[in-house]
Motif scaffolding. Structure first.
Motif, PDB file in Angstrom:
ATOM      1  N   ASN A   1       0.775  -1.244  -0.143  1.00  0.00           N
ATOM      2  CA  ASN A   1      -0.009  -0.138  -0.078  1.00  0.00           C
ATOM      3  C   ASN A   1       0.950   1.062  -0.053  1.00  0.00           C
ATOM      4  O   ASN A   1       0.585   2.165  -0.820  1.00  0.00           O
ATOM      5  CB  ASN A   1      -0.886  -0.015   1.113  1.00  0.00           C
TER       6      ASN A   1
ATOM      7  N   THR B   1       2.291   1.802  -3.265  1.00  0.00           N
ATOM      8  CA  THR B   1       1.161   2.274  -4.397  1.00  0.00           C
ATOM      9  C   THR B   1       0.993   3.878  -4.090  1.00  0.00           C
ATOM     10  O   THR B   1       0.842   4.528  -5.042  1.00  0.00           O
ATOM     11  CB  THR B   1      -0.158   1.497  -4.080  1.00  0.00           C
ATOM     12  N   ASN B   2       0.779   4.218  -2.582  1.00  0.00           N
ATOM     13  CA  ASN B   2       0.766   5.781  -2.314  1.00  0.00           C
ATOM     14  C   ASN B   2       1.843   6.453  -2.759  1.00  0.00           C
ATOM     15  O   ASN B   2       1.605   7.533  -3.453  1.00  0.00           O
ATOM     16  CB  ASN B   2       0.315   5.787  -1.029  1.00  0.00           C
ATOM     17  N   GLU B   3       3.095   6.142  -2.658  1.00  0.00           N
ATOM     18  CA  GLU B   3       4.312   6.525  -2.887  1.00  0.00           C
ATOM     19  C   GLU B   3       4.022   6.878  -4.582  1.00  0.00           C
ATOM     20  O   GLU B   3       4.545   8.131  -5.097  1.00  0.00           O
ATOM     21  CB  GLU B   3       5.395   5.906  -2.678  1.00  0.00           C
ATOM     22  N   SER B   4       3.846   5.916  -5.255  1.00  0.00           N
ATOM     23  CA  SER B   4       3.801   6.030  -6.723  1.00  0.00           C
ATOM     24  C   SER B   4       2.813   6.986  -7.135  1.00  0.00           C
ATOM     25  O   SER B   4       3.234   7.858  -8.023  1.00  0.00           O
ATOM     26  CB  SER B   4       3.235   4.700  -7.368  1.00  0.00           C
ATOM     27  N   ARG B   5       1.608   7.164  -6.313  1.00  0.00           N
ATOM     28  CA  ARG B   5       0.493   8.074  -6.900  1.00  0.00           C
ATOM     29  C   ARG B   5       0.950   9.431  -6.506  1.00  0.00           C
ATOM     30  O   ARG B   5       0.771  10.419  -7.355  1.00  0.00           O
ATOM     31  CB  ARG B   5      -0.781   7.690  -6.039  1.00  0.00           C
ATOM     32  N   VAL B   6       1.670   9.629  -5.390  1.00  0.00           N
ATOM     33  CA  VAL B   6       2.058  11.073  -5.171  1.00  0.00           C
ATOM     34  C   VAL B   6       3.077  11.559  -5.872  1.00  0.00           C
ATOM     35  O   VAL B   6       3.088  12.564  -6.348  1.00  0.00           O
ATOM     36  CB  VAL B   6       2.695  11.012  -3.735  1.00  0.00           C
TER      37      VAL B   6
ATOM     38  N   ASP C   1       3.647  10.390  -9.030  1.00  0.00           N
ATOM     39  CA  ASP C   1       2.883  10.777 -10.547  1.00  0.00           C
ATOM     40  C   ASP C   1       2.258  12.158 -10.378  1.00  0.00           C
ATOM     41  O   ASP C   1       2.520  13.017 -11.329  1.00  0.00           O
ATOM     42  CB  ASP C   1       2.008   9.908 -10.670  1.00  0.00           C
ATOM     43  N   LYS C   2       1.556  12.404  -9.321  1.00  0.00           N
ATOM     44  CA  LYS C   2       0.952  13.603  -9.311  1.00  0.00           C
ATOM     45  C   LYS C   2       1.729  14.790  -9.109  1.00  0.00           C
ATOM     46  O   LYS C   2       1.524  16.089 -10.082  1.00  0.00           O
ATOM     47  CB  LYS C   2       0.323  13.698  -8.160  1.00  0.00           C
TER      48      LYS C   2
ATOM     49  N   VAL D   1      -1.931  16.964  -3.469  1.00  0.00           N
ATOM     50  CA  VAL D   1      -1.489  15.794  -2.913  1.00  0.00           C
ATOM     51  C   VAL D   1      -1.495  15.672  -1.582  1.00  0.00           C
ATOM     52  O   VAL D   1      -0.896  14.773  -0.924  1.00  0.00           O
ATOM     53  CB  VAL D   1       0.092  15.792  -3.673  1.00  0.00           C
TER      54      VAL D   1
ATOM     55  N   LEU E   1      -3.387  12.443  -0.622  1.00  0.00           N
ATOM     56  CA  LEU E   1      -2.482  11.361  -0.601  1.00  0.00           C
ATOM     57  C   LEU E   1      -1.091  11.128   0.133  1.00  0.00           C
ATOM     58  O   LEU E   1      -0.875  10.044   0.603  1.00  0.00           O
ATOM     59  CB  LEU E   1      -1.884  11.554  -2.235  1.00  0.00           C
TER      60      LEU E   1
END
Length: 781
Positions: A158, A161-166, A168-169, A226, A229
């Motif tokens: 998890n 996943t969150n690190e990747s989303r942050v 990317d943003k 972010v 996130l």
């Protein structure tokens, strides 16, 4: 022992050397606490431990003692409910693994027996389950792995996943709003992902400011997009931290459960590491294991001071405790007297601490209850003590405690005061300590003490050698020879006029001249003895080399002789085999001609047996046996039984052909043989007439039954054929052949013989009273 004595003899430096050889902090702590023992049994045990460890190092070069840590504080913390950090847990697992590895290492050694180490490793508990639990949760870098639990695996997934989303943003910001950023990168402040925003674009980006640059031109902002996130990411990290702590608490609890076993393993590994630290030090010093005693006997050959480099130190022989109990060493300053004192004292302390000493094998040292030393200038300005007062204070303390189990070392006894009074006081102190039975080594400058050893029982003089030619000390200790002042010789070498030297000689007393002359005579005798010893030693070495050379040549000779014997035997065996094969061919041809009834079966069997026996029994003599020689003094005549040595077969003399040659009957063969190849056995006894049994009007020696049990098949048929002929001549109507039951082979042979024989009418098995199937009854025509 007195701590001051250990300091004076520099025993602390030895402890540091042992400490440097330890493989772990456990061994280092043990080495730091090293202290001489006064119990003989304990010292012998320590020496055996060191020697056993030294044996392993000699055979293997090194031992696996890596990865062992002092985990006792860790264990203690887990027992009271504390949580260990990942690296501390890893230290526990590493120590368990190190113990197992060393245990397997010793178990795999077949030689030597290693009784002490094998007893120690028997107490090492593997704790495989605890080790697996730790290593399955923590990697080699001390990081708790994802696989430590399913929950941790999910949390970290998890987080990623969150690190990747942050990222990317934020990456989209670095591309679309690059002109508003000081640098197009994503960075971290307060564990949250942020962007470096220029001050003037603060409002355009929007969000939370976490930090700013030193100039204030750059703000590290978390954009509003972010924030949620990042909040989710932080929440996941908190969950991760909690799960990691739960796992570490669980591992700590498991460690606490094995508290006793872990403590036991640590104690054993500490002892083992300490043993090998002592052994490594002994190996580096080329030291030897001393034989320990409690009789105050010290014997060391080529002993060296442990703290002086080997390429600088001068080795000396030292002996005390048997023929004499005290040594008084005289000689010039810087000659090595004090070094000798310290060497004996320090080697004694080392031996009593279980350490080997730098000397040749076969050395012997004593276990003393106390080692006393008054060495060096210990003048104390604060105490307002002079050199003499300082020495005397130490000596007074020594005299209060000294007994027959003490070693006493006096350096410059009686120095620092009036020479006449100092010499008298020195002799009185020595007399007192000698009277108490202690072992004493003392150094002095006083000429009065040079004669001390000649007037006291159990005291011997010694000196350190001084080379007058080079005007330098050699540092060699000379037992039995007091030191000379060498003042006149040194002055002469330095160029002082002979007239002045002679005037000086006239000023010294007659007693001093006698002593100096006596010492000079002793030195001359010693040099002569040393020269004779060197010559004798050289001759001994040459004799040993010659002995080894002769033994080597003799061994080569025996090997060559054995090879020649073997070749001769092989050649003879081949010749006999060839002759046997040729004879077999002849016999085979004759068998084809046996339609003539006069040729009996037993004659063919006997001929075959003779051929077999004609082969000599060859043995590998290996040069140990000599060829048997015949006794040629005995005169042979026809009918004598002899041994034909060339064939190792018995035969009968038929006739004498010449003085040196005879015709011999060997089985069915007639051979000619030289007299030197014939060994007389016995002479045929004259026939004595015996009463004959009467059968049908004639006389003949023969029974009505023949027992063939236990005979070889071919021998049995030979006997059967001869017996049937004799029974026919005797006129018997029937006979019984006893062949036994056995395998039935002999019964079948008898019955086949009966079928073919022209004079046998019939045959049958024996009746119940005749032996049953173990007997065959033959009926004659």
């Amino acid at each position: 022992m007195n701590q001051r004595i250990l300091h004076v003899l520099e025993f602390d430096k030895i402890k540091e050397m042992v400490k440097s050889q330890a493989a772990s902090s456990l061994g280092q702590e043990k080495a730091a606490a090293l202290h001489p023992s006064t119990d003989l049994a304990e010292v012998i045990t320590w020496q055996n431990e060191t020697d056993e460890a030294m044996s392993v190092l000699r055979l293997k070069g090194n031992v696996p003692l890596g990865g062992i840590f002092n985990i006792k504080p860790h264990i203690k913390r887990t027992v009271i409910g504390g949580m260990l950090h990942p690296q501390e847990c890893l230290d526990v697992a590493s120590t368990i693994s190190g113990g197992k590895q060393f245990k397997h290492f010793i178990e795999a050694m077949e030689e030597p027996t290693l009784p002490i180490l094998r007893e120690l490793i028997a107490d090492i508990v593997p704790l495989n389950e605890l080790e697996r639990s730790i290593k399955s949760c923590i990697d080699d870098h001390g990081h708790v792995m994802d696989g430590a639990s399913e929950k941790l695996r999910g949390i970290r997934s998890n987080i990623r996943t969150n690190e990747s989303r942050v990222r990317d943003k934020l990456d989209s910001y670095t591309k679309s709003k690059a002109k508003m950023l000081s640098d197009a990168i994503v960075t971290i402040r307060n564990d949250r992902y942020v962007l470096p925003v220029k001050q003037e674009y603060r409002g355009a980006i929007g969000g939370i400011v976490h930090d700013q640059s030193a100039s204030g031109a750059t703000l590290f902002m978390e954009p509003q997009a972010v924030v949620e996130l990042n909040n989710q990411l932080q929440e996941a990290r908190v969950q991760e931290k909690n799960e990691v702590e739960r796992i570490l608490y669980e591992l700590s609890a498991k460690i606490a459960e094995d508290e006793d076993f872990l403590y036991q393993n640590v104690e054993v590994l500490t002892q083992i590491d300490f043993m090998f630290a002592r052994a490594r030090l002994g190996q580096s010093m080329r030291a030897a294991m001393p034989k320990m005693n409690d009789q105050g006997i010290i014997k060391m050959k080529q002993a060296r001071h442990p703290l002086i480099p080997e390429d600088e130190v001068v080795a000396n022989d030292i002996e005390i405790g048997e023929s004499f109990t005290s040594i008084v060493i005289t000689g010039p300053n810087t000659g090595g007297k004090t070094v000798t004192l310290k060497m004996v004292g320090l080697c004694t302390l080392m031996a009593q601490s279980g350490l080997q000493v730098p000397a040749l094998d076969g050395c012997e040292l004593a276990v003393f209850s106390n080692v006393f030393a008054d060495i060096g200038d210990e003048q104390s300005i604060e105490q307002s003590l002079s050199t003499f007062s300082s020495h005397m204070t130490n000596i007074v303390d020594i005299l209060k405690q000294v007994d027959d189990r003490a070693l006493v070392l006096f350096d410059e006894l009686g120095a620092g005061t009036d020479p006449q009074e100092g010499a008298a006081l020195a002799m009185s102190i020595l007399d007192e300590v000698v009277h108490r039975g202690a072992r004493i080594i003392a150094t002095t400058h006083y000429p009065e003490l040079k004669a001390y050893g000649f007037n006291r029982k159990g005291v011997v003089n010694a000196s350190v050698e001084f080379d007058v030619q080079t005007l330098r000390p050699t540092y060699r200790l000379l037992l039995g020879v007091p030191g000379r002042s060498n003042a006149f010789e040194i002055s002469r070498r330095l160029g002082l006029e002979e007239r002045v030297i002679e005037t000086a000689k006239e000023q010294i007393g007659t007693d001093s001249k006698s002593v100096e002359n006596m010492i000079a005579s002793l030195e001359d005798s010693r040099r002569g003895a040393e020269k004779d010893y060197e010559q004798a030693h050289q001759i001994l070495l040459e004799a040993e080399n010659l002995k080894r050379e002769i033994e080597s040549q003799w061994e080569q000779f025996e090997q060559k002789r054995d090879q020649l014997y073997q070749k001769a035997e092989q050649k003879a065996e081949k010749a006999v085999q060839k002759a046997k094969e040729e004879a077999e061919v002849v016999v085979s041809e004759l068998r084809k001609m046996k339609h003539d009834a006069s040729l009996k079966e037993h004659e063919w069997i006997e001929a075959r047996k003779m051929l077999d026996e004609a082969q000599p029994q060859l043995k590998n003599t290996k040069g140990k046996q000599k060829t048997k020689q015949a006794d040629t003094t005995k005169t042979l005549q026809a009918g004598d039984e002899v041994t034909l040595l060339t064939l190792n077969q018995n035969g009968t003399v038929l006739k004498q052909i010449s003085d040196k040659e005879y015709e011999i009957q060997v089985g069915i063969m007639k051979v000619k043989a030289k007299r030197k190849d014939l060994q007389f056995v016995k002479r045929k006894e004259p026939l004595v007439e015996k009463p004959m049994a009467t059968v049908k009007g004639s006389t003949y020696h023969v029974k009505t039954e023949l027992d063939l049990r236990g005979e070889r098949y071919e021998d049995a048929l030979m006997q059967l054929e001869k017996y049937v002929d004799d029974a026919l001549l005797a006129g018997y109507p029937r006979v019984s052949i006893i062949h036994g039951k056995g395998t039935g082979a002999l019964r079948t042979g008898v019955q086949n013989f009966a079928k073919k024989h022209s004079h046998i009418k019939s045959y049958r098995a024996g009746g119940m009273n005749e032996g049953g199937s173990g007997v065959t009854v033959l009926e004659f025509k």
